[in-house]
Write a protein that holds these residues in place. Structure first.
Motif, short mmCIF file in Angstrom:
data_model
loop_
_atom_site.label_atom_id
_atom_site.label_comp_id
_atom_site.label_asym_id
_atom_site.label_seq_id
_atom_site.Cartn_x
_atom_site.Cartn_y
_atom_site.Cartn_z
N GLY A 187 41.97 48.19 36.56
CA GLY A 187 43.32 48.76 36.62
C GLY A 187 44.37 47.82 37.19
N ILE A 188 44.03 46.54 37.26
CA ILE A 188 44.98 45.54 37.77
C ILE A 188 45.75 44.98 36.58
CG2 ILE A 188 45.14 43.28 38.90
CD1 ILE A 188 42.43 44.11 40.35
N THR A 189 47.08 44.88 36.75
CA THR A 189 47.93 44.49 35.63
C THR A 189 48.04 42.96 35.52
OG1 THR A 189 49.19 46.50 35.92
CG2 THR A 189 50.23 44.75 34.62
N VAL A 190 47.79 42.48 34.31
CA VAL A 190 47.92 41.04 34.02
C VAL A 190 48.81 40.91 32.79
CG1 VAL A 190 46.69 38.92 33.41
CG2 VAL A 190 45.58 40.61 34.91
N ALA A 191 49.83 40.05 32.86
CA ALA A 191 50.71 39.84 31.71
C ALA A 191 49.96 39.07 30.62
CB ALA A 191 51.95 39.07 32.14
N GLU A 192 50.53 39.09 29.44
CA GLU A 192 49.90 38.45 28.29
C GLU A 192 49.60 36.97 28.55
OE1 GLU A 192 48.50 39.97 26.00
OE2 GLU A 192 47.99 38.19 24.83
N ASN A 193 50.52 36.29 29.27
CA ASN A 193 50.31 34.85 29.54
C ASN A 193 49.44 34.62 30.77
OD1 ASN A 193 51.94 35.44 31.69
ND2 ASN A 193 53.50 33.89 31.22
N GLY A 194 48.85 35.70 31.30
CA GLY A 194 47.94 35.56 32.43
C GLY A 194 48.61 35.74 33.79
N SER A 195 49.93 35.81 33.83
CA SER A 195 50.59 35.85 35.14
C SER A 195 50.44 37.21 35.79
CB SER A 195 52.06 35.44 35.01
OG SER A 195 52.79 36.48 34.42
N MET A 196 50.44 37.20 37.10
CA MET A 196 50.23 38.41 37.90
C MET A 196 51.27 38.44 39.00
SD MET A 196 46.08 38.05 38.08
CE MET A 196 45.78 39.60 38.91
N THR A 197 51.98 39.56 39.09
CA THR A 197 53.07 39.66 40.05
C THR A 197 52.94 40.96 40.84
OG1 THR A 197 54.41 40.67 38.34
CG2 THR A 197 54.69 38.30 38.66
N ALA A 198 53.97 41.27 41.63
CA ALA A 198 54.01 42.45 42.50
C ALA A 198 52.75 42.50 43.35
CB ALA A 198 54.22 43.72 41.67
N ASN A 199 52.09 43.67 43.43
CA ASN A 199 50.91 43.72 44.31
C ASN A 199 49.62 43.44 43.54
OD1 ASN A 199 50.49 46.06 42.91
ND2 ASN A 199 49.97 47.31 44.71
N ASN A 200 49.73 43.02 42.29
CA ASN A 200 48.51 42.76 41.51
C ASN A 200 47.67 41.59 42.03
OD1 ASN A 200 48.42 44.87 39.33
ND2 ASN A 200 50.54 44.13 39.14
N PRO A 201 48.29 40.48 42.48
CA PRO A 201 47.46 39.43 43.06
C PRO A 201 46.68 39.92 44.29
CG PRO A 201 49.58 38.54 42.45
CD PRO A 201 49.70 40.04 42.30
N SER A 202 47.33 40.72 45.15
CA SER A 202 46.62 41.22 46.33
C SER A 202 45.51 42.19 45.95
CB SER A 202 47.61 41.91 47.28
OG SER A 202 48.51 40.97 47.80
N ARG A 203 45.76 43.00 44.93
CA ARG A 203 44.70 43.90 44.46
C ARG A 203 43.53 43.10 43.89
NH1 ARG A 203 46.85 47.97 40.33
NH2 ARG A 203 44.82 48.94 40.72
N ALA A 204 43.88 42.05 43.16
CA ALA A 204 42.82 41.18 42.61
C ALA A 204 42.03 40.53 43.73
CB ALA A 204 43.46 40.11 41.72
#
Ligand SMILES: [Zn+2]
Length: 594
Positions: free
Chosen positions: A222-239
């Motif tokens: 359930g962690i959001t990743v953009a099409e180009n692989g980038s991760m923003t907001a709290n998604n890096p911390s969740r990852a």
């Protein structure tokens, strides 16, 4: 130049014996059981010598050995025996024994082992996955090459991670354009590491990027990743939380400790004063700088206990309470010991926080008084600048006033225990002078190198620290002591040569001048990173210079630090790192057969 300075300025045999006795007195602790095992190991392998055998173990000849002693002596030769320097500058063949190893430096530059007086190597040694430093990547192809090399040495499907210590500012999309810094894309990472999930994030909480294998795993969580692989907001911390919860084991942490130490050895950092972590909550609120302050040293102590520790670690205890009674700090001061351990690993002070915040509402002053009353050392950090109006004090002003209050209650403690304020980008001469009066000291860092820019603040300059002002202040009679650190491994790299570049040029990662008028010389910053930092560790008799009797830590460099053009400072690496007389990194360019 080589003369016999080493001998004249050297240390008596009696002095080391006293040091050894002090170390022995420390036995019985958790830490020194590691030391005893290491000694036992040395006896078993016959590395201990009989007292009658006076020949050196190793002699380095034909070098440009910058001893960094008080007179900046440069010697051509140095000998090592029982883990300590013996002769500097005049090593005669006649003194060699049959087992003495003679290493020809072939004109190379040698410096003392670098001491980093404020970093977070313990966090680096607790990273999930195969943490892979990217602090020396300057382009997308560099990232790809570093990741591909990493993949070649680890299991297929194992995670390759880079948690902090670098910045997209440093990775030029176009190598000729320093303003083109960016992350690699998912596709670019796939091209380098098709068979391993990969994840990198900058600073405390991102942004980050992943490859296709990582994207599908993260998305299943359930962690959001953009099409180009980038991760923003709290998604890096969740990852990061997901990776910690699924990958970290006692074994993986010990392996990460060894990886961190090996990396340190390649850049020549032989001693680290660790400054702790933000206390982990095991939620997605945790970032790269969070760990459990009460357990994160265990993998390091285990590695030392196994005799596998190759760089020196000094451990500060971080306390960040908001309760005026600081119950946790009170217990630490009652139940722990400072400066206890052995040459490889020992405890230090309370720092880099003694309380949460510095304002009047925080327990900062109460905590400072408690640390002082217990006779401990305090190390705190400042990131602030003077406010307008100045009646609303900056953090360093509150800290210096707090130090004064503690020093009033426990006269002389700040000078005697060597209290420190770190980073101080916004400190002013007036407050340096005030800190000097009570014997306080400053730790400097080039952390603004990665992300600092001239518009980062409403009050310029905020790209400090004001190296020039502080180093000049340190040269006055009874001046403050200044030392150097990286503040790696989240917002800054460990690589000391990047910090030396910043301190001497004032240029950030994008080659923009952001710290004008505050540059110091190469000799000055190297002395902060060596001789002066020995003082910061309270180990100036043991570490920081190449002098007779001191612990034999040295770094042979791949180029002449004092002669290379500015941009080439960033390329300086060790070709041979020696800690306590042992080779802990061999870049393969010197003939070590002796
Ligand atoms: Zn720090």
């Amino acid at each position: 130049m080589a003369s016999d300075n080493g001998k004249r300025r050297g240390f008596s045999r009696r002095r080391f014996i006293q040091g050894a006795a002090a170390a022995a007195a420390a036995s019985g602790s958790m830490l020194s059981s590691a030391a005893r095992e290491q000694e036992h190991d040395e006896e078993k392998h016959g590395r201990r010598r009989r007292p009658s055998d006076d020949a050196p173990d190793t002699v380095f000849i034909n070098g440009k050995i910058h001893t960094m002693d008080d007179e900046n002596t440069v010697a051509s030769a140095v000998s090592i025996r029982d883990g300590r320097f013996v002769e500097i500058g005049h090593v005669s063949r006649g003194q060699h024994g049959p087992n003495t190893k003679v290493i020809d430096l072939r004109g190379r530059t040698v410096v003392p082992g670098i001491i980093d007086n404020h970093n977070h190597i313990v966090l680096m040694g607790n990273r999930p996955g195969f943490h892979t430093p990217l602090e020396n990547a300057y382009s997308i192809p560099d990232v790809q090459a570093i990741y591909a090399a990493r993949a070649a040495g680890i299991p297929r499907d194992a995670w390759i991670t880079t948690i902090g210590g670098f910045h997209s500012n440093h990775i030029y999309g176009n190598p000729n354009d320093p303003l083109s810094g960016r992350f690699p894309t998912r596709q670019e990472l796939d091209a380098a590491v098709p068979n391993n999930p990969a994840f990198m994030m900058i600073s405390f909480s991102g942004p980050g990027v992943t490859n296709s294998a990582g994207k599908s795993i993260f998305e299943s969580q359930g962690i959001t990743v953009a099409e180009n692989g980038s991760m923003t907001a709290n998604n890096p911390s969740r990852a990061l939380l997901y990776l910690r919860q699924t990958l970290l084991t006692p074994e993986s942490r010990r392996r990460a400790v060894i990886d961190a130490m090996n990396y340190a050895a390649t850049v020549g950092v032989t001693t680290h004063l660790d400054q702790g972590a933000f206390q982990a909550t095991n939620t997605a609120g945790d970032g790269a700088a969070h760990e459990d302050n009460f357990t994160m040293h265990i993998p390091f102590l285990e590695v030392y206990g196994q005799g596998k520790g190759i760089v020196r670690l000094r451990i500060n205890f971080l306390h960040m309470e908001s309760d005026q009674a600081t119950p946790e700090l009170v217990q630490r001061l009652k139940n722990a010991f400072q400066f206890l351990g052995n040459d490889m690993v020992k405890t230090g002070a309370i720092g880099e926080f003694i309380a949460a915040g510095t304002s009047a509402a925080s327990p900062f002053v109460a905590a400072a008084k408690r640390v002082a009353a217990a006779g401990w050392r305090a190390e705190v950090h400042s990131l602030g600048r003077r406010n307008t109006p100045a009646s609303n004090p900056a953090d360093f002003e509150l800290e210096i006033m707090g130090f004064e209050a503690a020093n009033g209650d426990s006269p002389g403690v700040v000078r005697e225990r060597r209290w420190v304020i770190a980073h101080v980008p916004g400190i002013t001469q007036e407050w340096i002078d005030r800190l000097q009066k009570i014997g306080g000291n400053l730790s400097l860092t080039g952390w603004q190198y990665l992300a600092g820019n001239p518009t980062a603040s409403t009050v310029a300059p905020y790209a400090g620290p004001p190296f020039r002002m502080i180093v000049d202040s340190s040269k006055r009679p009874d001046g403050i002591h200044a030392g150097m650190s990286s503040d790696g491994m989240q917002i800054a790299p460990m690589n000391p040569w990047l910090h030396m570049y910043y301190a001497t040029t004032g240029l950030n990662a994008r080659k923009v001048l952001i710290n004008p008028g505050q540059q110091i010389s190469r000799e000055e910053v190297l002395s902060l990173y060596t001789r002066e930092n020995g003082w910061f560790l309270r180990e100036e008799d043991q570490l920081g210079t190449i002098e007779s009797g001191k612990l034999a830590d040295l770094v042979v460099l791949n180029s002449d630090y004092f002669a290379v053009p500015n941009e080439d400072l960033k390329k300086i690496r060790s070709v041979l790192t020696v800690v306590g007389g042992n080779v802990v990194y061999d870049g393969g360019v010197l003939d070590l057969r002796g």
